[in-house]
Design a protein around this motif. Structure first.
Motif: not given
Length: 418
Positions: A264-276
């Motif tokens: 889950a932490g890895s997935v959140v990191a992958e989506e961090a730019e999109r969320a930002g």
């Protein structure tokens, strides 16, 4: 609604069972109807015959030697030694003598039924005829006993027939489902390569267009093309994964302990730019400790990614997304909450149907349906809770498992944490 292979097999078995039950019910109903008709016909025939014999005995029978099962009573005539107790019925004799009309009645006594007729004969004598129906009642019991035996035999025949009919009638459905799975898997597999090539070529053209400073509308068109092809590739990946899970949901050789918290932490990191880019705040709670579940890492990553992507897509700018992981008994729970528009409680279950679109224009497509397939194929559950204007919360619950053994002198490797 789509089913995993386990669900499809369950549905096929239920269809066969329904056919067997319906067949048994029809045969049972027919046997009961036959029994009721036979009983009605026998009862009517026996009643008519008894009354005929009773009337004949009362009007013409020999008082000293009455017909079988019949006793005749008259003034001055001694009853037979085997005459039943409680007869004659004096009130009927007096009434027949007084009115000159025959009197008939049914008497229940000593575990049997008696038919009684009192009348004035042509010679002026008042006679009462009593008929014992114990043999007729025994015939009826024998009839129902025979029908009960026939019913048991019929149920066995119904079970066999229903099973055969179920297999014959449901077999085309099972074959159709298998053909559908093979077609989806084959089509998705065959399309992946050309779609990937088109996607790569579109990306190259988009970069070249930006480098060549083409007109803005051309660059925007190429960007839309890249996005469309990318989404097409994602749909193909979804279909292929769904077909693969459906074809063999167990796949034990590919299952291994997966650290869901690290994943889950890895997935959140992958989506961090999109969320930002969308101005969203994403927090992760509980990812600091390993939480292992048994499964296929790529499929679980796709499921968690779908939940997070779904939340990002439906949360307005400035919103908040919370990802929480915790152990609950023998299971691991992953919850994704957002501050988006939410959905009506009545839509919660239908969100997981393919291509369903909520009444408020919310979540739809293959993603959530595929998510459920992944989770259920791993022996877990997924639930959705939401209210209009108050966000949504999706919870995945998967059976926990032991951590993988660590070889001596080596360091355990898990998915990267964000």
């Amino acid at each position: 609604m789509r089913f995993s292979q386990f669900a499809e097999r369950t549905e096929v078995r239920l269809a066969r069972l329904r056919i067997a039950v319906i067949t048994a019910a029809i045969i049972t109903l027919l046997m009961v109807m036959v029994g009721l008709v036979a009983d009605a016909v026998m009862t009517r025939a026996q009643s008519d015959q008894v009354w005929r014999e009773l009337r004949y005995g009362a009007s013409r029978g020999d008082l000293s030697s009455p017909p079988v099962c019949t006793w005749l009573y008259a003034d001055g005539v001694a009853p037979l030694a085997n005459a039943p107790d409680g007869f004659p019925v004096r009130a009927d004799l007096d009434r027949a003598r007084r009115t000159g009309r025959a009197v008939e009645r049914v008497v229940h006594r000593a575990g049997t039924v008696y038919r009684v007729r009192s009348q004035v004969r042509a010679d002026g004598n008042v006679v009462q005829a009593v008929f014992d129906m114990r043999f007729q009642l025994a015939d009826r019991r024998h009839l129902w006993y025979a029908l009960g035996v026939a019913e048991l035999v019929g149920l066995v025949a119904a079970a066999v027939t229903g099973t055969v009919l179920g297999r014959l009638s449901v077999a085309p459905l099972a074959e159709a489902l298998a053909r559908q799975r093979r077609f989806v898997a084959d089509a998705s597999h065959e399309l992946r390569t050309p779609v990937t090539r088109v996607y790569t070529r579109a990306q190259v053209l988009a970069r070249q267009a930006r480098a060549a400073e083409l007109p803005a509308e051309h660059r925007a068109g190429l960007d839309r093309l890249v996005g469309s092809v990318g989404r097409l590739g994602a749909v193909l990946d979804d279909l292929l994964l769904s077909a693969t899970l459906t074809a063999d949901p167990a796949r034990p050789a590919e299952r291994a302990p997966v650290d869901l918290a690290a994943l889950a932490g890895s997935v959140v990191a992958e989506e961090a730019e999109r969320a930002g880019d969308r101005g969203l705040a994403v927090t992760v709670d509980g990812a600091h400790r390993a939480l292992y579940v048994g499964g296929i890492e790529s499929a679980l990553r796709r499921a968690v990614g779908e939940l997070l992507s779904n939340a990002i897509s439906h949360t307005p700018a400035g919103g908040r997304i919370e990802v929480a992981l915790a152990r609950s008994g023998t299971a691991v729970e992953l919850t994704v909450s957002d501050t988006g528009p939410g959905f009506a409680p009545a839509e919660a279950e239908r969100l997981f149907e393919r291509f369903h679109r909520a009444g408020d224009g919310g979540r739809y497509g293959l993603g959530l349906a595929l998510l459920r397939e992944v989770v259920t194929s791993h022996g877990g559950t997924v639930t959705a809770v939401g209210r209009p204007g108050r966000g949504a919360r999706f919870t995945i619950r998967l059976p926990s498992c032991a951590a993988p053994p660590v070889a001596t002198g080596s360091t355990p490797v898990t998915a990267g944490r964000g």
